[in-house]
Every structure is written in C-alpha cells, then in structure tokens.
Design an enzyme around this catalytic site. Structure first.
Site, PDB file in Angstrom:
ATOM      1  N   ASP A 181      -6.447  -7.806   5.739  1.00  0.00           N
ATOM      2  CA  ASP A 181      -6.007  -7.895   4.349  1.00  0.00           C
ATOM      3  C   ASP A 181      -4.951  -6.828   4.079  1.00  0.00           C
ATOM      4  OD1 ASP A 181      -6.761  -8.998   1.468  1.00  0.00           O
ATOM      5  OD2 ASP A 181      -6.495  -6.817   1.302  1.00  0.00           O
ATOM      6  N   TYR A 231       0.692  -1.291  -0.556  1.00  0.00           N
ATOM      7  CA  TYR A 231      -0.032  -0.328   0.279  1.00  0.00           C
ATOM      8  C   TYR A 231       0.923   0.520   1.116  1.00  0.00           C
ATOM      9  CZ  TYR A 231      -4.096  -3.308  -0.767  1.00  0.00           C
ATOM     10  OH  TYR A 231      -5.071  -4.037  -1.386  1.00  0.00           O
ATOM     11  N   LYS A 267      -0.148  -9.657  -0.633  1.00  0.00           N
ATOM     12  CA  LYS A 267      -0.111  -9.809  -2.090  1.00  0.00           C
ATOM     13  C   LYS A 267       1.260  -9.427  -2.635  1.00  0.00           C
ATOM     14  CE  LYS A 267      -4.796  -7.985  -1.803  1.00  0.00           C
ATOM     15  NZ  LYS A 267      -4.581  -7.256  -0.529  1.00  0.00           N
ATOM     16  N   HIS A 275      -1.195  -9.907  -6.907  1.00  0.00           N
ATOM     17  CA  HIS A 275      -2.051  -8.725  -6.801  1.00  0.00           C
ATOM     18  C   HIS A 275      -2.772  -8.394  -8.111  1.00  0.00           C
ATOM     19  CE1 HIS A 275      -2.382  -4.852  -4.192  1.00  0.00           C
ATOM     20  NE2 HIS A 275      -3.495  -5.073  -4.846  1.00  0.00           N
TER      21      HIS A 275
END
Length: 392
Positions: free
Chosen positions: A122, A127, A156, A189
């Site tokens: 994931d 990130y 996302k 997201h």
C-alpha cells in the site's frame, strides 16, 4: 539447455534438488540435458517456492555455465484474498508504507515480498517514498523472483491534485516513481481538496491550511478517466464517510470498490464497515495497531498493545499483542495493512493465519471501541468536506 553434471555443487540446496531429480526420474549415472524452464518447474513442484534465474544462457561458444552459487527462495504468499465488486481479487494482508523513512522502505518492501510472503503493498504519493518502493519492486521483478501480476499495488491521489485534469497527471507520476505500467487499485486519499499547483501542504501566513473548492465528484471523474485509460485496474476512496461514499456511488459510471479508513479496537468503525459491505464496497483498515509511532502522539494517549486483556488473549494463543490486533480485522472480513520497516516485525505481523480468535475473544477486543482516532486531522475540521463531523 543445461547439463546437470556441470552444475556448480557448492550450494547444498541445488545439489539436493538435483540429486533428488536424478534418483527419482533418471537412469543411474546419466547426464541428460534439460531446459531451465523444466528445472524451474521441478524445483517449484518440490518446495512450492519461486526463485530467480540460476543459469545463464549459452555463451557465444555454446559453453554451459552456472550463473550463481546461491538460490534466492521466495516465500509463498501467506495471505488469502478477498473479491472486489468488479471481480478482481485483493490480498487481505498487505504492507503499509506510511511513515516509512527514505532509506528504509526499499529493504522493507523487498523483504516483505521475498522473505515474508506479502503480495500487497500500500503506497501513496504523499508518503514521499514511492521511488524507493519502485526500486524494491524492480529488484523483485527483474530477478525473476516475482512477476508483476503476483503483487497487488495500491496508491492514492493527494489532496492537491483533486481537479479532474490533475488526477491522471498525479497517477502518471506515481506510476513513473513505482516503475509500473498500471496500478491494481487507485484511491482518492481524502475527500478534502487543498490549494493546487504548489506545496503538498499549502499554508497561509497564519499557518492554516489553504483549501481548494474542488468537489470530490470532479476528482472521481478523474479517477474514472484513469481507469478508462488502463492506468489502474480498480478505483476507490479513502477516509470517506457514509454520506460522501453514497454521493460517489450515486454519481459515478464506475463504482468505488474500496474505502480505506482507520480501523482498530479503539475505533471499531462497525457502522461504516456495515454500510460499505451492504453496498459491495470493501474496507481496508489502516493504522490497525492504533499508530503508536504517529508523529503527533502525546503522553497519556491510549496504547492498544499495553491493554492487559489483549495481552492475555495473546498469551493464550502463544502470539504477540500485535498479532492478536491484526487477526481481529482479518476475521471481520476486511483488508489490513500494518506498517513496519523491521524485517522481524514484518514477518511477525503476517504470521497470523495459523490461529483463530473465538467469538468471546472477538467481543472482548471489540469492547475497547471508544471512537478514538489516531488520524483525526482536527486542524482542518472546518473544511467543507471534512469527513469526521458526522457519526460515520
């Protein structure tokens, strides 16, 4: 073709496999020529593992050579799968990469895939580590240890790419960073949009987040565009409440198949999970351990793994508190994606398919529900699309 006598015998694994092959299938002292594909198939049938190329092809002179003195075994997939509404399947257990620092996530992903039996990673643009994730995927795929279709990849679209025309642009950036041609699952997201065209967390002089007025239905149209273009296999949402999810369902040509939300015993999210399941939308649980390493944790915040009743259940099953907490959502029929960059913890987390919590234990764990969120984002609670202003 390769000659079994000419293999380099210093590797005991290879020697044992060849010895077994010769004794089981070949006349004594024979030296047949077999194809690499045949040998690989034989190894897989014996041990259930896949492994990378051991031999090179003929050299220019036709000489047969052994390429490597080691065999890289890939641990078989440990998790079962769930079926999405569009008919595709998703591994129920995956590796989360939120908060995985640069310099650590590459090895974590590679270890998870090849040494711990993970087949679901994931990711997310925000990130900031998708390039490293991509390096790990490239290593696993190019070596022949795994194929692209063996691994389920989720990512996302971030809040600063909510305009329809920006969604595909964001998707292509993610694909480039990951080194992939397609994503298995792409999610919005958050339902909230931020000011576009600049920083990922745009703030004004007062330090407050700057919002955009983009409706997430426009964002969803961009998700459908990505799907129609073949960039993604399935699409869904993350952090959407029941009303927001229903609004997408009512105004879409391609339905969302997933809602990724925070789920752990302090936030059981039973109403939302039930709502999603009734509409054939699967749920993925992020922060399944309560996100104890969240940057904004405060002294006195509750800690699931320190709960005596959780520890008691763990002791009864000869498991850790973390393993009990991860088994709980599995038995609820949802996907779970704990994050770790420690090899031992990565392997421990997925080692939860050899025991089962009984009904009383499930009720005990569910009773910890108190509506507590690790990821409440209270500083943007005035956003028109903030999802946590209603019950679920």
């Amino acid at each position: 073709m390769i000659c079994t006598r000419n293999l380099y015998r210093s590797n005991l694994v290879v020697s044992s496999l060849l010895s077994t092959y010769n004794s089981a299938h070949l006349p004594f002292n024979s030296c047949p020529s077999i194809s690499f594909v045949q040998f690989e198939s034989f190894v897989n049938s014996l041990c259930g593992y896949k492994f990378g190329s051991l031999f090179n092809r003929y050299s220019a002179t036709g000489e047969r050579k052994f390429l490597s003195t080691s065999v890289k075994m890939v641990v078989p997939a440990k998790s079962g799968t769930l079926t999405l509404a569009d008919g595709k399947t998703i591994p129920q257990f995956g590796l989360g990469t939120w908060k995985s620092k640069p310099g650590e996530v590459r090895d974590a992903v590679y270890s998870a895939l090849t040494e711990a039996g993970y087949r679901h990673i994931d990711c997310a643009h925000v990130y900031g580590n998708e390039k490293e994730v991509g390096e790990a995927l490239k290593q696993a795929f190019s070596s022949g240890e795994l194929k692209r279709e063996d691994v389920f990849i989720t990512s996302k679209v971030w809040n600063t790419y909510h305009s329809r025309n920006l969604v595909m642009e964001a998707c292509k950036v993610t694909l480039k960073n990951l080194g992939l041609d397609y994503l298995d699952l792409y999610l919005i997201h958050w339902p909230m949009g931020y000011k576009e065209g600049g920083e990922e967390f745009p703030r004004g002089p007062d330090g407050k987040s700057i919002y955009s007025d983009v409706d997430f239905l426009d964002t969803w149209k961009g998700m459908e565009d990505c799907h129609k273009a073949g960039l993604v296999k399935s699409i869904g949402v993350s952090n959407f409440n029941s009303e927001q999810l229903q609004r997408v369902l009512d105004n879409s040509s391609i339905k969302p198949v997933m809602n990724q939300v925070e789920v752990h015993p302090y936030l059981a999210n039973e109403d939302l999970i039930k709502f999603c399941k009734e509409r054939k939308v699967l749920v993925t649980a992020y922060s399944p351990l309560g996100s104890p390493d969240r940057p904004w944790a405060k002294a006195g915040d509750p800690s699931l793994m320190d709960e005596p009743k959780i520890q008691e259940i763990a002791k009864r099953h000869n498991k850790t508190a973390a393993q009990v907490l991860l088994r709980w959502p599995i038995q609820r029929g949802i996907v779970v994606i704990p994050k770790s960059v420690t090899k031992a913890r990565i392997a421990e987390n997925i080692d939860i398919f050899d025991f089962e919590l009984n009904e009383e234990e499930m009720k005990t764990i569910s009773a910890f529900n108190r509506g507590w969120r690790a990821c409440a984002l209270g500083d943007i609670s005035d956003h028109p699309h903030y999802p946590f202003n209603i019950k679920f």
